[in-house]
Scaffold this motif. Structure first.
Motif, short mmCIF file in Angstrom:
data_model
loop_
_atom_site.label_atom_id
_atom_site.label_comp_id
_atom_site.label_asym_id
_atom_site.label_seq_id
_atom_site.Cartn_x
_atom_site.Cartn_y
_atom_site.Cartn_z
N ASN A 70 62.18 27.49 43.64
CA ASN A 70 61.80 28.90 43.64
C ASN A 70 60.77 29.14 42.53
O ASN A 70 60.68 28.37 41.57
CB ASN A 70 63.04 29.77 43.40
N ILE A 71 59.98 30.20 42.67
CA ILE A 71 59.02 30.57 41.63
C ILE A 71 59.78 30.98 40.37
O ILE A 71 60.75 31.73 40.46
CB ILE A 71 58.13 31.73 42.12
N VAL A 103 60.25 32.64 48.41
CA VAL A 103 60.81 33.48 47.35
C VAL A 103 61.23 34.87 47.87
O VAL A 103 62.17 35.47 47.37
CB VAL A 103 59.80 33.61 46.19
N ARG A 104 60.55 35.35 48.92
CA ARG A 104 60.90 36.66 49.45
C ARG A 104 62.31 36.69 50.00
O ARG A 104 63.03 37.68 49.90
CB ARG A 104 59.91 37.06 50.56
N MET A 158 64.75 36.89 47.18
CA MET A 158 64.83 38.27 46.69
C MET A 158 65.65 39.14 47.63
O MET A 158 66.47 39.95 47.20
CB MET A 158 63.41 38.84 46.54
N GLU A 161 63.31 42.83 42.51
CA GLU A 161 63.62 41.97 41.36
C GLU A 161 62.85 40.67 41.52
O GLU A 161 63.03 39.95 42.50
CB GLU A 161 65.13 41.67 41.33
N SER A 181 61.61 36.80 40.31
CA SER A 181 62.14 35.67 39.56
C SER A 181 61.16 35.22 38.48
O SER A 181 61.46 34.33 37.71
CB SER A 181 62.43 34.50 40.52
N SER A 182 59.99 35.86 38.43
CA SER A 182 58.97 35.44 37.48
C SER A 182 58.16 36.66 37.03
O SER A 182 57.75 37.48 37.84
CB SER A 182 58.04 34.41 38.13
N LEU A 225 53.04 41.38 47.57
CA LEU A 225 53.76 40.12 47.41
C LEU A 225 53.28 39.10 48.43
O LEU A 225 53.06 37.92 48.11
CB LEU A 225 55.27 40.37 47.57
#
Lengths: 206, 206
Positions: free
Chosen positions: A63-64, A89-90, A93, B2, B4-5, B27
């Motif tokens: 993941n990022i 990553v979406r 989230m 939210e 992650s980075s 995004l």
């Protein structure tokens, strides 16, 4: 499109390479930046460049992240034996937003899609199989999109790990909460009847 | 949302400040840049920054240009006595595409719009009035959008120049070429009847 300025043309052409942004939209965005103070453009350009150059991917789940191992993977409170396999990553989230999952993730970085030229070797599949082979995984949850590419990817991974002692599951497909039955497609409705769950269970998981 | 980075979050937030781009779209665009080679992002960021920092506006017509006086204003073959008043560079491009106009332009840079906080002083109106006062202008063609703001701006300029010997006109409002009468709104259809033109004229201007 004939531009009165090469600088404008270059900016519009670069902007129009983004997916879903045509030349007209690109021109509108660029003219918006021109009307704003120059700092706006500098912030945007700086944020994009810094993101592209400095972003890291978690060594464990891909993941990022800003660090070598992401917050989720380094959290001892999470169940590291349950791995949710997602596309990008979406999806992480989106699932994190539900507060229903306390395991960890594995981000593939895409789906197997011969049409788009994406084969298994371009995805983070090997490292997932290695995790399973190491025996530390109790359950793999496939949470890819319910498309042909998603199903292909699920099956490709499944074939490689099915001989190891790991439980596999996929997220439930069915009628979305709040949806009316009459507008549901037949495949979804059919599956939702086939994979019906005890009524008591539906009361618990709100 | 939210993230992650922090780097990702910053890039998405900057991107989402562009008009019509929400957080989800931002995004998607940023993740697209991440999948592309880093040069793509560098080219985009470079083109935007260079455009914002180095772009010039024509001293005469205020159109975007790479030189002090734009190609149109410095072209002796064009009729400098007929000035077409437009809102921004997109209108210049649209009218130039028609190949029907051989005069020059005056780019206002917007329309008078109290709701958006745009007053006459923020637009390039003074320099237009000065051109008229200097007596070098034969005709002003108002080519602003047919909205309340456009009409207000037209009228504001008209009041300031009506005592000088200059012809004023607005572009024709009517049924668009290819449109069916039954779908036209009443105001447009009404105007198109009121401002009908000799049939012979309609044969010439194709």
């Amino acid at each position: 499109m004939e531009f009165s300025s090469k600088l404008l043309e270059k900016a519009v052409n670069e902007m129009a390479q983004l997916p879903g942004i045509g030349k007209r939209t690109a021109l509108r965005l660029v003219l918006h930046l021109l009307k704003q103070p120059a700092e706006h453009t500098h912030f945007l350009a700086g944020a994009l460049t810094q993101m592209r150059d400095e972003i890291k991917f978690c060594q464990s789940c891909h993941n990022i992240a800003d660090v070598a191992v992401c917050e989720i993977c380094s959290n001892p409170a999470r169940n590291h034996q349950i791995i949710c396999v997602v596309e990008d990553v979406r999806d992480v989230m989106a699932i994190e937003n539900t507060n229903q999952f306390k395991g960890i993730y594995h981000v593939l970085g895409g789906k197997i899609s011969p049409i788009d030229g994406v084969g298994p070797s371009q995805l983070n599949i090997t490292s997932l199989v290695q995790k399973v082979q190491a025996g530390a995984v109790e359950e793999l949850i496939f949470a890819l999109s319910s498309t042909m590419e998603g199903d292909t990817t699920n099956f490709y991974i499944y074939k490689q790990i099915k001989d190891f002692s790991v439980k596999t599951s996929t997220i439930a497909r069915g009628i979305a909460v709040g949806d009316e039955l009459e507008y549901a497609d037949e495949v979804t409705l059919g599956r939702s009847i086939l994979h019906r769950i005890p009524f008591e269970n539906s009361l618990k998981n709100n």
